[in-house]
Scaffold this motif. Structure first.
Motif, mmCIF file in Angstrom:
data_model
loop_
_atom_site.group_PDB
_atom_site.id
_atom_site.type_symbol
_atom_site.label_atom_id
_atom_site.label_comp_id
_atom_site.label_asym_id
_atom_site.label_seq_id
_atom_site.Cartn_x
_atom_site.Cartn_y
_atom_site.Cartn_z
ATOM 1 N N ALA A 115 38.556 78.155 49.498
ATOM 2 C CA ALA A 115 39.414 77.005 49.133
ATOM 3 C C ALA A 115 39.918 77.300 47.749
ATOM 4 O O ALA A 115 41.170 76.741 47.583
ATOM 5 N N ARG A 116 39.367 77.519 46.933
ATOM 6 C CA ARG A 116 39.737 77.838 45.644
ATOM 7 C C ARG A 116 40.891 79.054 45.851
ATOM 8 O O ARG A 116 41.902 78.548 44.940
ATOM 9 N N ASN A 117 40.724 80.021 46.278
ATOM 10 C CA ASN A 117 41.988 80.792 46.449
ATOM 11 C C ASN A 117 43.085 80.391 47.154
ATOM 12 O O ASN A 117 44.256 80.849 46.577
ATOM 13 N N ALA A 118 43.042 79.736 48.097
ATOM 14 C CA ALA A 118 43.913 78.939 48.851
ATOM 15 C C ALA A 118 44.808 78.058 47.878
ATOM 16 O O ALA A 118 45.840 77.863 47.842
ATOM 17 N N ARG A 119 43.836 77.337 46.994
ATOM 18 C CA ARG A 119 44.484 76.249 45.924
ATOM 19 C C ARG A 119 45.301 76.963 44.915
ATOM 20 O O ARG A 119 46.373 76.545 44.811
ATOM 21 N N MET A 120 44.973 78.104 44.588
ATOM 22 C CA MET A 120 45.608 78.792 43.428
ATOM 23 C C MET A 120 47.043 79.354 43.903
ATOM 24 O O MET A 120 48.037 79.294 43.217
ATOM 25 N N TRP B 78 46.733 72.614 52.833
ATOM 26 C CA TRP B 78 46.170 73.988 53.031
ATOM 27 C C TRP B 78 46.035 73.925 54.762
ATOM 28 O O TRP B 78 45.254 73.280 55.242
ATOM 29 N N ASP B 79 46.688 74.469 55.224
ATOM 30 C CA ASP B 79 46.914 74.806 56.821
ATOM 31 C C ASP B 79 45.986 75.940 57.120
ATOM 32 O O ASP B 79 46.325 77.122 56.988
ATOM 33 N N HIS B 80 44.532 75.568 57.335
ATOM 34 C CA HIS B 80 43.632 76.562 57.649
ATOM 35 C C HIS B 80 43.042 76.562 59.198
ATOM 36 O O HIS B 80 43.162 75.396 59.611
ATOM 37 N N ALA C 244 43.574 63.118 52.630
ATOM 38 C CA ALA C 244 45.251 62.656 52.440
ATOM 39 C C ALA C 244 45.221 61.312 51.677
ATOM 40 O O ALA C 244 46.283 61.237 50.864
ATOM 41 N N GLY C 245 44.341 60.413 51.997
ATOM 42 C CA GLY C 245 44.373 59.341 51.300
ATOM 43 C C GLY C 245 43.964 59.349 49.681
ATOM 44 O O GLY C 245 44.847 58.737 48.835
ATOM 45 N N GLU C 246 43.287 60.415 49.373
ATOM 46 C CA GLU C 246 42.905 60.702 47.960
ATOM 47 C C GLU C 246 44.069 61.395 47.231
ATOM 48 O O GLU C 246 44.593 60.804 46.273
ATOM 49 N N ALA C 247 44.949 62.223 48.205
ATOM 50 C CA ALA C 247 46.223 62.750 47.501
ATOM 51 C C ALA C 247 47.080 61.516 47.396
ATOM 52 O O ALA C 247 47.811 61.591 45.983
ATOM 53 N N ALA C 248 47.431 60.706 48.247
ATOM 54 C CA ALA C 248 48.267 59.579 48.177
ATOM 55 C C ALA C 248 47.920 58.937 46.887
ATOM 56 O O ALA C 248 48.989 58.166 45.969
ATOM 57 N N GLU C 249 46.575 58.551 46.582
ATOM 58 C CA GLU C 249 46.073 57.918 45.495
ATOM 59 C C GLU C 249 46.625 58.624 44.096
ATOM 60 O O GLU C 249 47.168 58.001 43.031
ATOM 61 N N VAL C 250 46.548 59.826 44.038
ATOM 62 C CA VAL C 250 47.144 60.592 43.072
ATOM 63 C C VAL C 250 48.459 60.604 42.765
ATOM 64 O O VAL C 250 49.308 60.499 41.667
ATOM 65 N N ALA C 251 49.231 60.519 43.982
ATOM 66 C CA ALA C 251 50.660 60.171 43.872
ATOM 67 C C ALA C 251 51.081 58.817 43.165
ATOM 68 O O ALA C 251 51.991 58.643 42.447
ATOM 69 N N ALA C 252 50.433 57.970 43.804
ATOM 70 C CA ALA C 252 50.505 56.527 43.006
ATOM 71 C C ALA C 252 50.505 56.406 41.617
ATOM 72 O O ALA C 252 51.130 55.960 40.696
ATOM 73 N N LEU C 253 49.360 57.253 41.092
ATOM 74 C CA LEU C 253 48.947 57.528 39.707
ATOM 75 C C LEU C 253 50.247 58.045 39.164
ATOM 76 O O LEU C 253 50.607 57.579 37.861
ATOM 77 N N CYS C 254 50.831 59.007 39.550
ATOM 78 C CA CYS C 254 51.911 59.790 38.859
ATOM 79 C C CYS C 254 53.222 58.819 39.057
ATOM 80 O O CYS C 254 54.000 58.826 37.916
ATOM 81 N N ARG C 255 53.533 58.036 40.031
ATOM 82 C CA ARG C 255 54.502 56.969 40.140
ATOM 83 C C ARG C 255 54.347 56.051 38.667
ATOM 84 O O ARG C 255 55.455 55.983 38.243
ATOM 85 N N ASP D 200 45.711 69.244 49.186
ATOM 86 C CA ASP D 200 45.061 68.584 50.188
ATOM 87 C C ASP D 200 44.338 69.750 51.064
ATOM 88 O O ASP D 200 44.931 70.530 51.828
ATOM 89 N N HIS D 201 42.928 69.874 50.811
ATOM 90 C CA HIS D 201 42.519 71.131 51.684
ATOM 91 C C HIS D 201 42.116 70.679 53.112
ATOM 92 O O HIS D 201 41.823 71.854 53.756
ATOM 93 N N ARG D 202 42.243 69.693 53.354
ATOM 94 C CA ARG D 202 41.871 69.089 54.841
ATOM 95 C C ARG D 202 40.624 69.687 55.344
ATOM 96 O O ARG D 202 40.506 70.008 56.257
ATOM 97 N N LEU D 203 39.679 69.351 54.354
ATOM 98 C CA LEU D 203 38.192 69.749 54.706
ATOM 99 C C LEU D 203 37.422 68.394 54.986
ATOM 100 O O LEU D 203 36.028 68.460 55.452
ATOM 101 N N ARG D 204 38.092 67.172 54.344
ATOM 102 C CA ARG D 204 36.983 66.131 54.754
ATOM 103 C C ARG D 204 37.907 64.738 54.960
ATOM 104 O O ARG D 204 38.984 64.803 54.717
ATOM 105 N N PRO D 205 37.322 63.998 55.734
ATOM 106 C CA PRO D 205 38.287 62.639 56.027
ATOM 107 C C PRO D 205 38.329 62.156 54.749
ATOM 108 O O PRO D 205 37.946 61.997 54.044
ATOM 109 N N GLY D 206 39.752 61.444 55.002
ATOM 110 C CA GLY D 206 40.165 60.869 53.687
ATOM 111 C C GLY D 206 40.757 61.559 52.662
ATOM 112 O O GLY D 206 41.210 60.961 51.704
#
Length: 344
Positions: A110-115, A97-99, A75-86, A67-73
């Motif tokens: 963002a790419r460097n932080a993600r990696m 990413w706490d920036h 965290a919700g998108e990451a939650a959707e992936v979590a539901a898919l994985c469940r 979650d890069h925390r660069l756009r509203p929503g």
């Protein structure tokens, strides 16, 4: 990020896609694969394929989302992936990413932080390999972006299928597979995916490259043809790498963290091999894997040939008698601790 419905598609064999994934897996049974999943079609397809391919190999599959925390929503998108994985019974972790204020290139930061975040998590979990969902379309777009910068072979050959970085093995199993093939797979199985709105934002270079790809289609230029061209370039790069290894062995010496290059031998090398040698030397001394931009490479080579001093990537190139000497620049190491009785 809006969710796109996946209409039921015609039944079809997935054997080719599963074979691609199987070829990318470690040959031994067991092991732990981590899939980086954003929620987009490419990474969602990779996760589903990886679960299917690993099911009978005794391999553990985990998923991670940043979650890069660069756009509203986000965290919700990451939650959707979590539901898919469940639903797939796959362990999932969201890394934030706490920036603060981001200076310079946002996408690169963002790419460097993600990696870095993914690698740190994977090391702590005993992950054997981190799988990324880049496709042949990403490879073609990277080629066009490199072309716009007048890149040499290193840029034009594009994304690496696999590599080691930050103590982890990274893999792009789908780098030869088109985005269309993955979307067809998702539709066949009724699997939904999400679309990132930035994928349509022309402020980003990759989006502009994607639009150029569509414009080139009438000429017969597509991801497949660009991929084959990159294959020819990689063959040429391997020949150049062999020549570079011989040149380094003959003319370069390590001197307490600096590199000394014998000037006479360097001068006899072909011009492009000189450039490659300097790029490799800068990468070794600086620890920065990406080569300098094209204009900086030109200036570095000119300085080496003309007897000038130059600094690039925090490295200082100067002439010392019959040798070139490449060291870290003072600013690059000024904050480092070291023996107090040894002068800089």
């Amino acid at each position: 990020m809006s969710t796109r419905a996946a209409p039921a598609g015609p039944a079809g064999s997935d054997a080719d896609l599963l074979a691609v994934i199987a070829d990318a897996l470690p040959p031994r049974p067991g092991g732990h694969i981590c899939v980086a999943v954003s929620g987009g079609g490419d990474s969602v397809a990779l996760l589903h394929l990886m679960v299917r391919a690993c099911r009978n190999r005794g391999m553990q599959v985990s998923a991670v989302t940043v979650d890069h925390r660069l756009r509203p929503g986000s965290a919700g998108e990451a939650a959707e992936v979590a539901a898919l994985c469940r639903a797939l019974r796959v362990r999932h972790e969201t890394l934030a990413w706490d920036h603060g204020k981001i200076a310079g290139n946002l996408m690169e930061a963002a790419r460097n932080a993600r990696m870095s975040l993914i690698a740190q998590w994977a090391r702590g979990q005993g992950v054997d390999c981190i799988a990324l969902g880049h496709t042949a379309d990403d490879q073609a777009e990277t080629f066009l972006m490199a072309l716009s910068r007048a890149s040499g072979l290193d840029g034009l050959i594009g994304l690496r299928p696999s590599w080691q970085a930050e103590g982890a093995l990274w893999s792009r199993p789908l780098i030869g597979t088109t985005r269309a093939d993955l979307r067809a797979y998702l539709r066949r199985h009724g699997i939904p995916w999400a679309e990132d709105p930035t994928n349509d934002d022309p402020r980003f270079e990759r989006v502009r490259a994607r639009r150029v790809m569509a414009a080139l289609a009438p000429l017969g230029i597509d991801a497949g043809r660009i991929g084959r061209t990159q294959g020819h370039l990689r063959d040429a790069k391997r020949v150049l790498d062999d020549a570079l290894a011989l040149a380094v062995a003959a003319h370069v010496a390590d001197a307490a963290g600096a590199l000394r290059v014998e000037r006479a031998g360097f001068d006899r090398l072909p011009r492009d091999l000189q450039r490659q040698l300097l790029n490799a030397a800068v990468a070794w001394v600086s620890g920065i894997a990406l080569p300098p931009r094209a204009e900086k490479q030109v200036n570095l080579l000119a300085a080496a040939r003309e007897g000038r001093e130059v600094t690039v990537h925090g490295c200082r190139l100067r002439h010392q008698g019959d040798r070139l000497l490449l060291t870290r620049g003072f600013r690059a190491v000024a904050a480092l601790d070291g023996p107090t009785d040894v002068p800089w």
